[in-house]
Design an enzyme around this catalytic site. Structure first.
Site, PDB file in Angstrom:
ATOM      1  N   ASN A 258      40.501  10.346  39.118  1.00 45.08           N
ATOM      2  CA  ASN A 258      39.087  10.677  38.900  1.00 45.08           C
ATOM      3  C   ASN A 258      38.127   9.840  39.744  1.00 45.08           C
ATOM      4  O   ASN A 258      37.030  10.290  40.053  1.00 45.08           O
ATOM      5  CB  ASN A 258      38.722  10.646  37.404  1.00 45.08           C
TER       6      ASN A 258
ATOM      7  N   CYS B  94      36.364   8.125  32.132  1.00 48.04           N
ATOM      8  CA  CYS B  94      36.739   7.526  30.855  1.00 48.04           C
ATOM      9  C   CYS B  94      35.537   6.959  30.125  1.00 48.04           C
ATOM     10  O   CYS B  94      35.651   6.548  28.980  1.00 48.04           O
ATOM     11  CB  CYS B  94      37.798   6.457  31.083  1.00 48.04           C
TER      12      CYS B  94
ATOM     13  N   GLU C 222      43.266  -0.219  31.823  1.00 49.55           N
ATOM     14  CA  GLU C 222      41.977   0.441  31.572  1.00 49.55           C
ATOM     15  C   GLU C 222      42.326   1.872  31.197  1.00 49.55           C
ATOM     16  O   GLU C 222      42.701   2.673  32.042  1.00 49.55           O
ATOM     17  CB  GLU C 222      41.114   0.330  32.827  1.00 49.55           C
TER      18      GLU C 222
ATOM     19  N   GLU D 179      37.523  -5.612  34.587  1.00 54.82           N
ATOM     20  CA  GLU D 179      37.485  -5.469  36.041  1.00 54.82           C
ATOM     21  C   GLU D 179      36.047  -5.596  36.518  1.00 54.82           C
ATOM     22  O   GLU D 179      35.116  -5.175  35.830  1.00 54.82           O
ATOM     23  CB  GLU D 179      38.052  -4.104  36.449  1.00 54.82           C
TER      24      GLU D 179
END
Ligand code: ADP
Length: 488
Positions: free
Chosen positions: A157, A292, A258, A468
């Protein structure tokens, strides 16, 4: 669309191991999700090549970690500049293989490159500590050292940013990396790797293993089982995250995960309604809902419920769906047929359980063979529906009515996920209370988009481990070493 690249040599279809482009003994096809047309065939590597990449990364590690932080920083800086210099070509590659509109892919190149710029700077600030002594004869120090060979498994994505967000801090810290990009979007990853080589990255420091879905699983097993690989960073589904976590247990690997989200987007009675509508549009429909952190459940308080629905559905009805290369398009195709099926399943389930369809609600087959779905708004949703429990990952916005602040918080937290959350309110006390009560790694207050390179991005609960971006992001790739010097 790829014949239009300004620099055709950025179309790389071989994998990268030890500074060499490797064609592999098999190939797999990459398709344009807007048209179904084949774009390229790409090297389909497997376990043997994964072992070669691990060996190359191990061999490259000592020289890379022994370069000065400033030297590593300069290479990263050049990589950043090259990514931006080729922004248009990278955006075209990404729109071609991923589908999102060019305006969004240009934005992703800038966003992806920003991690490289940020960690070029952070490379020079990996400071250790000296601690107070507990004994006159001793001195106490903390060193920060690179963890070692790192592996990164990334999703489709964000074909560039999910790679640079992992690779840039690893390289800055002095670690070599092996990337296994998503099988649906390897072309962006390979082009970015070509630019890293042009920036002067030594052979073996960055390796990219392209592979189809079956070989990705096999490569994943090799990376997880390897003693030499000390860190695995994964972005993708919670389901695959659990598999990788289990596979990493025997070697006690450090993990950054993640994973999926189920973002609540809460609009309180005291919100600025226009701003909440804009925020919901941006949060929900970016990348056709395939991020997400996209709003997955919209909770609207009773006093503004109908007004919000009316304004929101009217705006959603004006969004243009089509091929991401065309002018004025804000929603491209979904990535694959299974993604369409999931949106349809969530829609059918909600309607069957009493949801009210305000706009959209069908596949747009007239736009061609791509997986286009009309941006959809559903009202009167409730907790028993699939769309309340699972991440739709598509352009479907279910709206739920609530009455009290406590009800909204309880509903928002009633999920095993905890990545992003959003709410709109003008009340200072409420802003503090709700920000603190949401069990999420990230909270957007009066904003629908919150990611940038210098903030810690990540989730709690089953949305993952670690952060991150930001100055925290590089810690993932560093080990602390306590040194106690006696006999002083
Ligand atoms: P998404 O839901 O975004 O499609 P996945 O979690 O299926 O994400 O995939 C994300 C990445 O994980 C991709 O690069 C894919 O190839 C890889 N992957 C999927 N399954 C496995 C597995 N069992 N082992 C290793 N990698 C995997």
């Amino acid at each position: 669309p790829l014949s239009l690249l300004r620099d055709p040599t950025l179309l790389k279809t071989d994998a990268l191991i030890d500074g060499r482009w490797v064609p592999g003994s098999q190939r797999f096809d990459v398709f344009d999700p807007a048209t179904g047309a084949k774009l390229a065939d790409v090297a389909n590597l497997g376990p043997a090549e994964a072992q070669q990449a691990i060996a190359a990364a191990e061999a490259a590690w000592p020289a890379w970690r022994n370069q000065s932080a400033k030297q590593r920083s300069q290479i990263l800086r050049r990589w950043f500049e090259l990514l931006l210099a080729h922004q248009e070509d990278l955006a075209r590659l990404m729109t071609a293989e991923q589908g999102k509109p060019l305006a969004e892919t240009r934005g992703e190149v800038a966003y992806g490159a920003s991690f490289v710029e940020w960690y070029a700077e952070e490379a020079k600030r990996v400071n250790g500590e000296t601690l107070p002594q507990f004994d006159q004869n001793r001195r106490l120090l903390v060193l920060k050292q690179p963890i070692g060979v790192c592996a990164a498994i990334t999703p489709w994505n964000f074909p560039l940013a999910m790679i640079t967000r992992k690779v840039a801090p690893a390289l800055a810290a002095g670690c070599p990396v092996i990337v296994k990009p998503a099988e649906l979007t390897p072309l962006t990853a390979l082009a970015a790797a070509e630019l890293a080589l042009r920036a002067g990255l030594p052979p073996g420091v960055l390796n990219v293993l392209s592979a189809d879905s079956a070989q990705s699983i096999a490569i994943g097993q090799v990376l997880c089982a390897s003693d030499a690989v000390r860190h695995l960073s994964f972005t993708g589904s919670t389901e695959v995250g659990r598999i990788l976590m289990a596979q990493c247990a025997p070697t006690v690997k450090k993990l950054a995960l993640e994973l999926g989200g189920n973002a609540p987007f809460i609009v309180f009675d005291d919100a600025d309604l226009e701003s909440a509508v804009e925020g919901a549009l941006a949060s929900k429909y970016r990348n056709a809902g395939q991020t997400c952190v996209c709003a997955n459940r919209l909770y609207v308080q009773a006093g503004v419920y109908e007004a919000f629905l009316q304004k929101f559905a009217a705006k959603v009805g004006t969004l243009q769906v089509g091929n991401g290369f065309a002018e004025g398009i804000s929603i491209g195709p979904l990535i694959e047929p299974a993604a369409l099926d999931k949106v349809q399943r969530h829609l059918d389930d909600a309607i069957a359980q009493g949801a009210r369809l305000l706009t959209g609600g069908q596949r747009l087959s007239a736009l061609g063979s791509g997986q286009f779905f009309a941006p959809t708004v559903l009202a009167d949703c409730h907790a028993a529906m699939l769309c309340a429990r699972e991440e739709t990952f598509g352009p479907l916005a279910p709206v739920f009515k609530f009455h009290t602040e406590a009800d909204a918080i309880a509903a928002a937290n009633a999920t095993e996920f905890g990545l992003a959350s959003y709410f709109y309110s003008r009340d200072v006390g409420r802003i503090w209370r709700v920000s603190e009560a949401l069990e999420y790694g990230m909270v957007g207050v009066n904003v629908g988009i919150l990611a940038t390179e210098h903030v810690p991005f990540g989730g709690v609960k089953q949305s993952g481990l670690g952060r991150e971006g930001s100055h925290h992001g590089i810690d993932e790739y560093l080990e602390l070493k306590y040194v106690c010097v006696g006999d002083v």
